[in-house]
Each structure stands twice: as structure tokens, then as C-alpha cells.
Design a protein around this motif. Structure first.
Motif, PDB file in Angstrom:
ATOM      1  N   MET B   1       0.842  -1.196   0.000  1.00 11.49           N
ATOM      2  CA  MET B   1       0.000   0.000   0.000  1.00 11.49           C
ATOM      3  C   MET B   1       0.882   1.253   0.000  1.00 11.49           C
ATOM      4  N   THR B   2       0.627   2.134  -0.929  1.00  6.63           N
ATOM      5  CA  THR B   2       1.382   3.376  -0.979  1.00  6.63           C
ATOM      6  C   THR B   2       0.583   4.476  -0.286  1.00  6.63           C
ATOM      7  N   PHE B   3       1.265   5.583  -0.024  1.00  2.00           N
ATOM      8  CA  PHE B   3       0.603   6.723   0.592  1.00  2.00           C
ATOM      9  C   PHE B   3      -0.535   7.209  -0.307  1.00  2.00           C
ATOM     10  N   VAL B   6      -3.651   5.481   0.387  1.00  8.20           N
ATOM     11  CA  VAL B   6      -4.286   6.012   1.600  1.00  8.20           C
ATOM     12  C   VAL B   6      -5.095   7.261   1.244  1.00  8.20           C
ATOM     13  N   ARG B   9      -8.192   6.280  -0.725  1.00  9.54           N
ATOM     14  CA  ARG B   9      -9.169   5.630   0.151  1.00  9.54           C
ATOM     15  C   ARG B   9      -9.947   6.678   0.937  1.00  9.54           C
ATOM     16  N   ARG B  13     -14.140   6.981   0.675  1.00  4.02           N
ATOM     17  CA  ARG B  13     -14.964   6.538   1.796  1.00  4.02           C
ATOM     18  C   ARG B  13     -16.345   7.161   1.756  1.00  4.02           C
ATOM     19  N   GLU B 275      -9.976   8.864  13.706  1.00  2.00           N
ATOM     20  CA  GLU B 275      -8.979   8.145  12.913  1.00  2.00           C
ATOM     21  C   GLU B 275      -7.660   8.904  12.869  1.00  2.00           C
ATOM     22  N   ILE B 278      -5.910   8.295  15.980  1.00  2.00           N
ATOM     23  CA  ILE B 278      -5.302   6.957  15.976  1.00  2.00           C
ATOM     24  C   ILE B 278      -3.986   6.987  15.211  1.00  2.00           C
ATOM     25  N   LEU B 279      -4.015   7.616  14.034  1.00  2.00           N
ATOM     26  CA  LEU B 279      -2.791   7.681  13.226  1.00  2.00           C
ATOM     27  C   LEU B 279      -1.678   8.389  13.985  1.00  2.00           C
ATOM     28  N   ALA B 281      -1.437   8.484  17.198  1.00  2.00           N
ATOM     29  CA  ALA B 281      -1.052   7.617  18.311  1.00  2.00           C
ATOM     30  C   ALA B 281      -0.109   6.510  17.865  1.00  2.00           C
ATOM     31  N   ILE B 282      -0.257   6.052  16.625  1.00  2.00           N
ATOM     32  CA  ILE B 282       0.635   4.977  16.181  1.00  2.00           C
ATOM     33  C   ILE B 282       1.870   5.535  15.477  1.00  2.00           C
ATOM     34  N   GLY B 283       2.079   6.847  15.601  1.00  2.00           N
ATOM     35  CA  GLY B 283       3.365   7.388  15.201  1.00  2.00           C
ATOM     36  C   GLY B 283       3.385   8.255  13.959  1.00  2.00           C
ATOM     37  N   TRP B 284       2.220   8.494  13.354  1.00  2.00           N
ATOM     38  CA  TRP B 284       2.235   9.403  12.200  1.00  2.00           C
ATOM     39  C   TRP B 284       2.567  10.806  12.665  1.00  2.00           C
ATOM     40  N   ARG B 285       3.382  11.477  11.872  1.00  2.00           N
ATOM     41  CA  ARG B 285       3.678  12.871  12.155  1.00  2.00           C
ATOM     42  C   ARG B 285       2.511  13.738  11.719  1.00  2.00           C
ATOM     43  N   ARG B 288       2.464  14.494   8.144  1.00  2.00           N
ATOM     44  CA  ARG B 288       1.911  13.494   7.241  1.00  2.00           C
ATOM     45  C   ARG B 288       0.388  13.607   7.178  1.00  2.00           C
TER      46      ARG B 288
END
Ligand SMILES: Nc1ncnc2c1ncn2[C@@H]1O[C@H](COP(=O)(O)OP(=O)(O)O)[C@@H](O)[C@H]1O
Ligand SMILES: [Mg+2]
Lengths: 245, 371
Positions: B1-3, B6, B9, B13, B275, B278-279, B281-285, B288
Motif C-alpha cells: 500500500m502506498t501513501f 491512503v 481511500r 470513503r 482516525e 489513531i494515526l 497515536a501509532i506514530g504518524w507525524r 503526514r
């Protein structure tokens, strides 16, 4: 676990986390979620944090995961205060794996894509991301669910995906906030088995919030909280059960 | 999966909302393409008309109307002796209603002038002389007026006869009714009046010499201005008004599209607060996340631009066939205008995404994750 287990023996002695006088207020001081918490957590420990609802467990875990900042006190990670850490995003992405009670998967992405998400920040090439996501999902027993969207997975499966995601960048620490809270007892058991396996096989530091005493007893150490304070810190076998209700 | 996946998507949605937003922006971009394309087409068509008349320099006085103001034919004598000029040819060009057509180009040309030289006779012949009560029709004009050789043609109160159908090599030439200058002057009662002098320069005249010649001519004929063929349309007030109006109208439509994109992107940020947390929290800057939102809105703009260009091209082709416009101009379908339209759409998308992106960057990793 198939991704090579990192060697963490060197940090066995130094604390991974050290909290001193940790306080957290909400709503301009109207809510005192943490009223001064002190502890050290060492590499490779399995710490259960217990206590009644509203005592500050989630708040504490969020501070450990740098999802929020303390109002007072210091919190260090491997000797560096999180308050002065230059790149908290990198800390969240690489050092910590966070697991939530409500799973918090992204609904518009497949299991495999959810696991890939944290890898965007660590510069892995696409093929490696995909491969690693598949490997991680396999290691949590979901090799047949790679292309499923979260809505098509059971609660237990969703939490497995979330665990695989938390491992995406090979963190040394797992922070799990009531990971079995939304699961039936059978699935809860399986998830706990999975987490303790990770702890044992990969020597990961595991901090697990739970208000389930039987869960807490599986840990190597228990910290019990009450009203924003630590009221017990020691062998889980000696947990004062009454106050946990 | 590329950026990029994302990003896509995120747009997919809410396919209906994305689609509607896309329609909104594409209408604006379609308007840009159609309206600006028409006004540019007007310019390029007239330029092409000049070229096929063999004109290098046009001397006329463009006021705020679409046809130049008349002046005495005698002023031409002031410039014929200028070195550098090979030939001159005077014209009286009017836009007028003829029979059932509301607006036709009527191009009256000095008999013997070079403006007649490039007309290719398709059927019939050219007039015998300046006095013959005859016209020739460009191919499109003949079609629009439903005329063939031998038919009568009414101009004002005068009945003339169609003696030939010609191919003039350009849309405006083919859309024109062409006749002798003295004949039209007689019909309109404007003896001795012209509104254009076509000038052909000596071969080998370079651009600077052309410009110097234009200045010289303008000095000698203060009633009008000399400009290289093509430039004169651009400097005409009428054309400027049309051009400004088409940009103004279409940019207004684009503005509506901007509001649509901004609204969509704000909604998308608000409904994805959790969301985004969440991103984080899992380390996305944050950078980004900002990029994600900006890419989404840029992509929305891009797709809106592409659809808009298609709408605009279809719209132009419909407009081109309407009786009011047919034969007057050929729309500008140049890739540069389409690329410009898509570029505008992308810029619009990015600008519309700036505020939503800024809002997204204010979100907190822990905010939506309580409990
Ligand atoms: N974002 C917030 N704003 C205001 N109050 C909060 C917020 N988060 C938690 N609290 C309050 O802080 C206290 C501790 O909450 P929490 O850490 O979630 O407890 P636990 O996880 O142990 O149930 C509770 O009284 C809760 O209502
Ligand atoms: Mg909680």
C-alpha cells in the motif's frame, strides 16, 4: 515470532520508564486524574495496572505512550524525559506499541493495510511493508484474514490485528489498555496468551491495564491505583482484591 | 500500500459526497474552459482571418464595439509611400443581421486589393468588377444562409446575387459575406469610409522593423492604430471586456467549487477526528496528516479539473454550433488552456484544503481515544 527478536539484554538494568510526582489534570484542574504517581518499570517486565474505573489507568498509559502530556512531574523513557524528547512521533512509531480496548482499527483499510500504517514513518519500502504486515498477521494467527476489513472480523480477530499493528516497527514496549475489555472470556484468554507469549519470546516490556484480577495475576508485577494514586506496587499474588471492585 | 492509496481511500470513503464535490468544482472549471476558450477562440480566429487575408499589419481603430470605427479611406495615402510597405488594401468590415441570420461578418474589400487574392473559389466565380451587384459567400456563411450560386441575397434594402462560394482558409473568412468595398459603401451610404487598412510589408521585415513601421503608421494616421496582425484584437476594448467577463464569470463559478471542496474537506476532517488521532497515536507525524488532507483536496481538484475540461470542451462544441456563434469563431481547444484549467483546479483544491489541513494538525493523539 518470526521477525527477529531484538536483543534487549543491555537495558535490563536501567529503567525503561521512570515516573516522578506524575500529575495530570483535566478541565483546568477540575478533574485530577493523577495526583502524583511514582514508579520505575524495567526492561522485560510484565506490569499489570489495576484499579477501579476512573482511577486514572488510561490517563497513565496515555502519558507513557506520549499521547498526552503530564500537568506536573517527570516521566523519562530510558533516561530521557518525554517532555524534552525532540521527536515524539518517532517515539510513538518505533519505541512503543499501543493497544486499545476498542481496537481502534481504521475501518476503510484491510487488516494488512492497518498493520502497514505505522510503517509509513519508518521508511520501509513498499514490498517490505507488505511482507512484514503479512508476517505479523501470521504470527497472531490471522494469515487467512489479510484482505478483510475490520467490519468483517470478530472482536478477537480485530484485537489481533491491532496487536500486529502495534508490533509494526518492532517496539520494545507494549502498552495495552484493557485489551480484553471488549472480548468474551475465550477470546480474552487467547489475546492474553498472545501478549504473554510476546513478552516472553521477545523479552518485550509489557504494561497492561486491566481491572480483571485473574488477568493481573498473570503479570510479573502489579500496580494498583485508586483515585489517581498508586496504592499497591508489588507481587500480583498479594493484590488486595477488595479495593479493586 | 502506498501513501497515494491512503489518499484515494480517504476520497472513496464517501463516494457520493466526493462525487458531488467533484461536480461542483468541475462546473467551475468547465466554465473556465468554455468561456475563456470562446473568447480566446475569438481572438485566434480573427488572427487567423488576418493571416489568410495576407495581412501583416492591421490599421484600425478598435473602440468598445467588436468592429472598428470607420475613418476616411483617403488617410491611406499618408502611408503608401513609406519604405517597408509592399501593399495596402482597404476594407469595411461590419457585423450585421442578414436575412435570417442575426449576426454575420460582412467583409467589403477594395476591388483589386490583395485581400481578394487568397479566396479559393469552390463554386461559381468572383465578381466581375467593383460595380457588379454581387457577393461571394464563405463556405460556412453559405450553409448558414442556405444559399447557393445564383441565389439572391438581401443586404439592408438592397438585393444582390450570390455569384460564388469561396474557401477563405479561416473560420471568420468562411463565415463572411464578401463583396466589393464600393458596393457596401453605396448600400450603407458611407461613401469614402473604411474601417480597416490591411498592410503587407516587404519580405524579410523583422519584428523590430515591424514594430517601428507600426509606430510610424500610427503617427501618420492618428485616427487609428497600426498593430501586427493578431495583436490588434487583443488590444481592442471589446475583446478585453469579453475576456474579462469570461474570466470573471468562470472564476466566480470556480469560487463556488472552492467552497464545496473546503466544506467537504472540513467535514472529512471532523468525521475522521478519531482516525486522525489513531494515526497520530501509532506514530504518524502531523506533517503526514497535513499532507494526507492536502493531497486529498488536491486530488479532488485534479479530478474535478479533468471532468471540468471534458464538460468545457463539450460545452464549447455545443456553443460553437449555436446560430449566434457559428462562423464567427472557432473555440480555443488548445492543450495549454486545458492544462491551465486543470492547474487552476489543483491549486483550488490545495488552497481549499489548507484550512481543513490546519484543523487536522491541531488534533491530539490522545483526544479521541479515551476509554
Ligand atoms: N479528556 C478528559 N477530560 C476530562 N476528564 C477526563 C479526561 N480523560 C479522563 N478524564 C477523567 O480522569 C479520570 C481518570 O480517567 P481514566 O484515566 O480514563 O480512568 P480509568 O482508565 O482508570 O477508568 C476520570 O475521572 C475521568 O473522568
Ligand atoms: Mg480506562
Amino acid at each position: 515470532m518470526s521477525p527477529a527478536a531484538p536483543d534487549r539484554s543491555h537495558d535490563k538494568k536501567a529503567p525503561v520508564f521512570e515516573a516522578r510526582g506524575l500529575k495530570k489534570e483535566y478541565d483546568d484542574g477540575q478533574v485530577q486524574a493523577l495526583r502524583g504517581v511514582d514508579f520505575q518499570i524495567f526492561g522485560g517486565e510484565f506490569v499489570a495496572i489495576t484499579g477501579p474505573s476512573g482511577c486514572g489507568k488510561t490517563t497513565l498509559l496515555q502519558l507513557l505512550g506520549a499521547l498526552d502530556q503530564p500537568s506536573a512531574g517527570t516521566l523519562t523513557y530510558r533516561g530521557t524525559s518525554l517532555a524534552v524528547m525532540p521527536d515524539l512521533a518517532a517515539y510513538r512509531a518505533r519505541e512503543i506499541g499501543f493497544i486499545f480496548q476498542a481496537f481502534h482499527l481504521l475501518p476503510t483499510f484491510t487488516a494488512e493495510e492497518n498493520v502497514q500504517m505505522p510503517m509509513f514513518e519508518t521508511g520501509r519500502p513498499i514490498s517490505e511493508r507488505r511482507e512484514r504486515a503479512a508476517t505479523l498477521l501470521k504470527s497472531v494467527g490471522l494469515e487467512h484474514r489479510l484482505r478483510h476489513f475490520p467490519s468483517k472480523l470478530s472482536g478477537g480477530e480485530r484485537q489481533r490485528v491491532a496487536i500486529a499493528r502495534s508490533l509494526a516497527n518492532g517496539p520494545g514496549v507494549l502498552l495495552a489498555d484493557e485489551p480484553t475489555g471488549n472480548l468474551d472470556s475465550e477470546n480474552a484468554h487467547a489475546i492474553l496468551d498472545l501478549l504473554s507469549r510476546l513478552h516472553e519470546e521477545q523479552a518485550m516490556t509489557l504494561v497492561l491495564v486491566t481491572h480483571d484480577m485473574t488477568v493481573a495475576r498473570r503479570a510479573s508485577r502489579a500496580i494498583q491505583m485508586h483515585d489517581g494514586r498508586v496504592v499497591f506496587d508489588g507481587d500480583p499474588a498479594q493484590l488486595p482484591t477488595i479495593s479493586a471492585i | 500500500m502506498t501513501f497515494f492509496i491512503v489518499v484515494l481511500r480517504g476520497l472513496l470513503r464517501r463516494p457520493v459526497r466526493t462525487g458531488l464535490t467533484l461536480v461542483g468544482i468541475s462546473i467551475g472549471i468547465g466554465a473556465v474552459v468554455a468561456l475563456v476558450g470562446m473568447s480566446r477562440g475569438f481572438e485566434s480566429s480573427w488572427t487567423a482571418g488576418m493571416k489568410s487575408r495576407g495581412t501583416d499589419i492591421v490599421v484600425n481603430s478598435m473602440g468598445s464595439s467588436l468592429t472598428p470605427k470607420p475613418f476616411p479611406a483617403s488617410v491611406r495615402d499618408r502611408i503608401t509611400q513609406l519604405p517597408g510597405i509592399a501593399a495596402t488594401s482597404t476594407l469595411l468590415v461590419e457585423l450585421m443581421g442578414i436575412e435570417n441570420s442575426e449576426m454575420m461578418i460582412v467583409s467589403a474589400r477594395e476591388w483589386g486589393g490583395f485581400a481578394w487574392d487568397n479566396l479559393k473559389v469552390i463554386s461559381g466565380r468572383l465578381p466581375h468588377d467593383a460595380a457588379e451587384r454581387a457577393v461571394v459567400l464563405g463556405t460556412t456563411a453559405a450553409e448558414m444562409l442556405h444559399k447557393k450560386v445564383g441565389d439572391p441575397l438581401q443586404i439592408e434594402t438592397e438585393e444582390l446575387s450570390v455569384v460564388g462560394i469561396v474557401d477563405g482558409g479561416a473560420v471568420v473568412e468562411n463565415g463572411a459575406v464578401i463583396l466589393s468595398l464600393s458596393l457596401l459603401q453605396e448600400i450603407m451610404g458611407t461613401a469614402g469610409k473604411i474601417n480597416i487598412i490591411d498592410v503587407r510589408v516587404k519580405p524579410g521585415t523583422d519584428e523590430t522593423a515591424m514594430r517601428r513601421l507600426c509606430d510610424e503608421i500610427t503617427q501618420r494616421i492618428p485616427e487609428a492604430r497600426a498593430e501586427a496582425a493578431g495583436e490588434h484584437i487583443r488590444s481592442s476594448q471589446g475583446y478585453r471586456i469579453i475576456n474579462a467577463m469570461s474570466w470573471g464569470t468562470s472564476l466566480l463559478a470556480v469560487l463556488v467549487g472552492v467552497l464545496g471542496v473546503m466544506n467537504t474537506m472540513l467535514m472529512t476532517v471532523f468525521e475522521r477526528k478519531q482516525e486522525i488521532s489513531i494515526l497520530l497515536a501509532i506514530g504518524w507525524r502531523r506533517s503526514r496528516i497535513v499532507r494526507l488532507i492536502l493531497w486529498e483536496s488536491a486530488l479532488l481538484g485534479f479530478f474535478g479539473g479533468v471532468v471540468g475540461v471534458i464538460l468545457g470542451v463539450v460545452g464549447m462544441q455545443v456553443l460553437e454550433r449555436t446560430p449566434a456563434i457559428r462562423g464567427l469563431l472557432q473555440p480555443d481547444l488548445s492543450p495549454s488552456l486545458m492544462a491551465l484549467a486543470v492547474a487552476i483546479a489543483v491549486v483550488v483544491g490545495i488552497l481549499s484544503g489548507l484550512y481543513p489541513a490546519w484543523r487536522s494538525s491541531r488534533l491530539h493523539p490522545g483526544a479521541a481515544l479515551q476509554g
